[in-house]
Design a protein around this motif. Structure first.
Motif, PDB file in Angstrom:
ATOM      1  N   VAL A   6       0.868  -1.187   0.000  1.00 49.93           N
ATOM      2  CA  VAL A   6       0.000   0.000   0.000  1.00 49.93           C
ATOM      3  C   VAL A   6       0.901   1.232   0.000  1.00 49.93           C
ATOM      4  O   VAL A   6       1.670   1.451   0.943  1.00 49.93           O
ATOM      5  N   ARG A   7       0.795   2.016  -1.071  1.00 54.32           N
ATOM      6  CA  ARG A   7       1.691   3.158  -1.216  1.00 54.32           C
ATOM      7  C   ARG A   7       0.898   4.444  -1.420  1.00 54.32           C
ATOM      8  O   ARG A   7      -0.199   4.422  -1.981  1.00 54.32           O
ATOM      9  N   VAL A  37      -3.799  -0.404  10.194  1.00 58.60           N
ATOM     10  CA  VAL A  37      -3.210  -0.859   8.935  1.00 58.60           C
ATOM     11  C   VAL A  37      -3.523   0.157   7.841  1.00 58.60           C
ATOM     12  O   VAL A  37      -4.657   0.599   7.710  1.00 58.60           O
ATOM     13  N   ASP A  38      -2.514   0.544   7.054  1.00 60.29           N
ATOM     14  CA  ASP A  38      -2.759   1.443   5.920  1.00 60.29           C
ATOM     15  C   ASP A  38      -3.623   0.731   4.881  1.00 60.29           C
ATOM     16  O   ASP A  38      -3.352  -0.414   4.515  1.00 60.29           O
ATOM     17  N   SER A  73      -7.826   7.842  -1.580  1.00 63.11           N
ATOM     18  CA  SER A  73      -7.145   8.218  -0.340  1.00 63.11           C
ATOM     19  C   SER A  73      -6.436   7.028   0.295  1.00 63.11           C
ATOM     20  O   SER A  73      -6.566   5.888  -0.147  1.00 63.11           O
ATOM     21  N   LEU A  74      -5.710   7.363   1.356  1.00 58.54           N
ATOM     22  CA  LEU A  74      -5.035   6.362   2.178  1.00 58.54           C
ATOM     23  C   LEU A  74      -5.433   6.652   3.616  1.00 58.54           C
ATOM     24  O   LEU A  74      -5.308   7.793   4.075  1.00 58.54           O
ATOM     25  N   ILE A  75      -5.989   5.638   4.316  1.00 61.19           N
ATOM     26  CA  ILE A  75      -6.398   5.860   5.704  1.00 61.19           C
ATOM     27  C   ILE A  75      -5.792   4.783   6.602  1.00 61.19           C
ATOM     28  O   ILE A  75      -5.301   3.756   6.123  1.00 61.19           O
ATOM     29  N   LYS A  76      -5.856   5.025   7.893  1.00 64.31           N
ATOM     30  CA  LYS A  76      -5.470   4.025   8.888  1.00 64.31           C
ATOM     31  C   LYS A  76      -6.506   4.100  10.003  1.00 64.31           C
ATOM     32  O   LYS A  76      -6.523   5.038  10.798  1.00 64.31           O
ATOM     33  N   GLN A 106      -4.961  11.043  -1.579  1.00 61.81           N
ATOM     34  CA  GLN A 106      -4.794  12.013  -0.496  1.00 61.81           C
ATOM     35  C   GLN A 106      -4.473  11.252   0.785  1.00 61.81           C
ATOM     36  O   GLN A 106      -5.104  10.236   1.092  1.00 61.81           O
ATOM     37  N   ASP A 107      -3.491  11.733   1.524  1.00 57.67           N
ATOM     38  CA  ASP A 107      -3.096  11.077   2.774  1.00 57.67           C
ATOM     39  C   ASP A 107      -4.050  11.514   3.902  1.00 57.67           C
ATOM     40  O   ASP A 107      -4.004  12.651   4.369  1.00 57.67           O
TER      41      ASP A 107
END
Length: 639
Positions: free
Chosen positions: A170-171, A263-264, A288-291, A177-178
């Motif tokens: 996962v990049r 976890v991303d 997007s990328l979430i955790k 969007q982070d």
């Protein structure tokens, strides 16, 4: 296609939409010669021989293709051959099976058989494909439904290999969007294994900012792959008590696309701003990328928000204030929906629980609490915002539509409700009117019955490329965006959204045909995916009925509180109050009087005693018989 009734007559359902449009109803096929040897499911050539009012009568000229060649049934062993008796009573034959082709089945066991040779006279011949086992086993009953509805329940080795070969890294890329700093949480049922939606909220100076992050299934499942072809063919996941037939393999549903805490994960996020009253002011959508911070359950959230549970409040102190803010926002979103006329259905269902052996150990009324409503409002808000964005950008995509109800059915319901003594408001038909009627029955034993009857008077929601709005939600725009892990239409919406955000025009997206497996159009997908959803719903109900009958087998003689849910010439239907199971009381078992059916007022009237049974009445009933084969519960009025 012939659809048979258990009484021996049938109907011809025309395959061509243009031909079907010529008739208001399916063509009636009387029993006997008019069927021309056709049985349930057969594809036939039919001639119209008579027209009476809005119903045509026909005669089968030729059986073009046998529709049902695989059958679930009960095996009866003989000396050299056995018989398979189909469970479906509409199939008027037994299948002859030679002992060598019986797979060792024993008398009374359930088998899945294939018909290899039909005969003009007599029973067809075939073979046993699988021995499913003892029909008194809950797991076997579920397998019977899976085979009977022809549901896909295995993934090919080639497809599983494709899923296993997906890149798990996962990049953060330029199109994502982070959002890992946003305190997302997932809120699901206790037994949930896949977590495909996460929510978060921020206070604004004059309102709220809602984040709805959905697993980015489109990142992994691309058009042209085996995974995509299989997902389209299945259309949806199917959920049974203790078991799920997933649309996608576990590698995706329980791993790469599951928003596990800490976890991303790749997501598609709707970021929506609301004012203090809960009215949408702005919406944006972003890969997007979430955790996720925590995996919460509905029970935990309810305990914190309603009971102030000290231990849970300490454990989740970092998101406790956010949960309170989400509760406030959800309440205001609900107020806005109700103000515009959205229909607030709250229909409880039977919650069937299985033990570790896979057998039914408990049935109770399903719970819907503040946490369920909180998540529901967030998902509805995201679906509406996405639909509006897609239509504004002229995307060719599937909307979730719910057309206006048939005025005749609404009038029939109004007559029903009046017969129950409800003071029905004038001007029936609009969503607001439906909501007013529900309010009249709220908190009474009749609430469940009124909700169900209202629901039956409406059209079925479906998928369509034409946005005509959603009647039940009183929404001008609605689609399904929030569950691409288990519904293919949502995956289609994600692809269209991603293409538009990537700078492609709707025309260019349509021209590339990049949304669906090759050879399929969006209008065709709307019909297919609506049909697959219907099959899934019917299969889920079928299994629930099977397991309910099994559970009640050892409760013959017990008494239950029930509410009358229907009245007819045969007797009355009842719904058990505590465990939400349905059954019937035959008029022939009501021996205390001679009861006459008053059709207009939908009630039974005792000629001698004047005793009345009508829809909505509370009655005490005793279970007299369980018919497992027909999945029916037969009751009598308790003395």
């Amino acid at each position: 296609v012939v659809s048979m009734h258990q009484r021996g007559f049938g109907f011809a359902m025309l395959a061509d939409p243009a031909e079907a449009a010529q008739f208001k109803k399916d063509i009636f096929l009387p029993p006997g010669d008019a069927l021309g040897g056709a049985v349930h499911g057969d594809r036939v050539l039919v001639r119209v021989v008579k027209q009476s009012g809005d119903r045509a009568e026909g005669k089968v000229l030729e059986v073009l293709q046998r529709g049902i060649t695989r059958v679930v049934g009960f095996y009866v062993a003989g000396k050299s051959t056995g018989l398979v008796e189909p469970e479906d009573e509409r199939l008027p034959y037994k299948i002859v099976v030679k002992r060598a082709r019986s797979q060792g089945a024993r008398t009374g066991e359930v088998v899945y058989a294939e018909i290899e040779k039909f005969r003009d006279q007599g029973n067809p011949e075939g073979k046993v494909l699988e021995v499913l086992g003892d029909p008194a086993d809950a797991r076997v009953q579920t397998e019977m439904a899976i085979r009977g509805f022809e549901l896909s329940h295995r993934f090919s080795a080639e497809l599983l290999a494709e899923a296993d070969g997906l890149d798990a890294r996962v990049r953060l890329t330029k199109e994502r969007q982070d959002l890992r700093q946003i305190p997302f949480v997932t809120i699901d049922g206790e037994d949930a294994r896949d977590f495909d939606d996460a929510v978060a909220v921020e206070p604004l100076a004059k309102g709220f900012r809602l984040y709805v992050a959905i697993a980015d299934v489109s990142h992994y499942v691309r058009p042209g792959t085996l995974l995509d072809e299989e997902a389209y063919a299945r259309g949806t996941s199917v959920y049974f008590p203790g078991r799920v037939l997933p649309m996608l393999p576990e590698r995706l549903s329980n791993d790469l696309c599951s928003l596990m805490p800490g976890v991303d994960r790749c997501t598609f996020t709707a970021i929506i701003d609301f004012d203090q009253q809960g009215r949408r002011r702005h919406a944006a959508f972003q890969r997007s990328l979430i955790k996720s911070r925590h995996r919460l359950t509905y029970g935990q959230v309810r305990a914190m928000l309603e009971d102030g549970d000290p231990e849970l409040s300490r454990r989740y102190a970092d998101v406790l204030a956010d949960l309170g803010l989400l509760q406030q926002l959800a309440a205001r979103l609900n107020e806005v929906r109700m103000e515009r006329g959205s229909i607030g259905f709250e229909i409880p269902e039977a919650d069937i629980h299985l033990d570790e052996e896979g057998q039914v150990d408990r049935i109770r009324r399903s719970e819907r609490n503040v946490a369920h409503r909180l998540i529901e409002e967030c998902m509805l808000a995201a679906n509406e915002a996405v639909a509006e964005f897609l239509e504004k950008n002229q995307a060719e995509v599937l909307y979730r539509i719910h057309e206006d109800p048939d005025p005749v059915k609404v009038a029939e319901f109004a007559e029903f409700a009046s017969a129950m003594g409800l003071q029905i408001p004038p001007n029936p038909g609009g969503p607001r009117w439906f909501g007013q009627v529900l309010k009249l029955a709220e908190g009474t034993p009749r609430e469940y019955i009124v909700s169900n009857l209202l629901l039956r008077s409406m059209q079925q929601a479906r998928y369509s490329p034409e946005n005509v709005g959603h009647f039940g939600l009183a929404a001008s725009h609605y689609t399904h965006f929030t569950s691409p892990i288990r519904r293919y239409p949502d995956l289609l919406v994600h692809r269209a959204l991603a293409a538009l955000l990537g700078g492609k025009s709707a025309k260019k997206v349509k021209g590339q045909g990049a949304l669906l497996p090759s050879g399929h159009s969006v209008p065709e997908a709307g019909v297919w995916l609506s049909r697959r959803e219907r099959v899934a719903v019917d299969a889920e109900r079928n299994v629930n009925d099977r397991l309910a009958a099994l559970y009640m087998t050892d409760k013959v003689g017990e008494e239950f509180e029930a509410v009358v849910s229907g009245v007819g010439a045969f007797g009355i239907f009842v719904e058990l109050v505590e465990i939400m199971l349905s059954g019937a009381i035959s008029l022939s078992e009501m021996l205390d009087d001679y009861y006459e059916v008053e059709e207009k007022s939908h009630r039974l009237l005792g000629r001698r005693t004047g005793k009345i049974y009508q829809i909505g009445d509370l009655v005490r009933v005793r279970l007299q018989e369980v018919d497992q084969r027909r999945r029916r519960l037969n009751f009598v009025i308790a003395s």
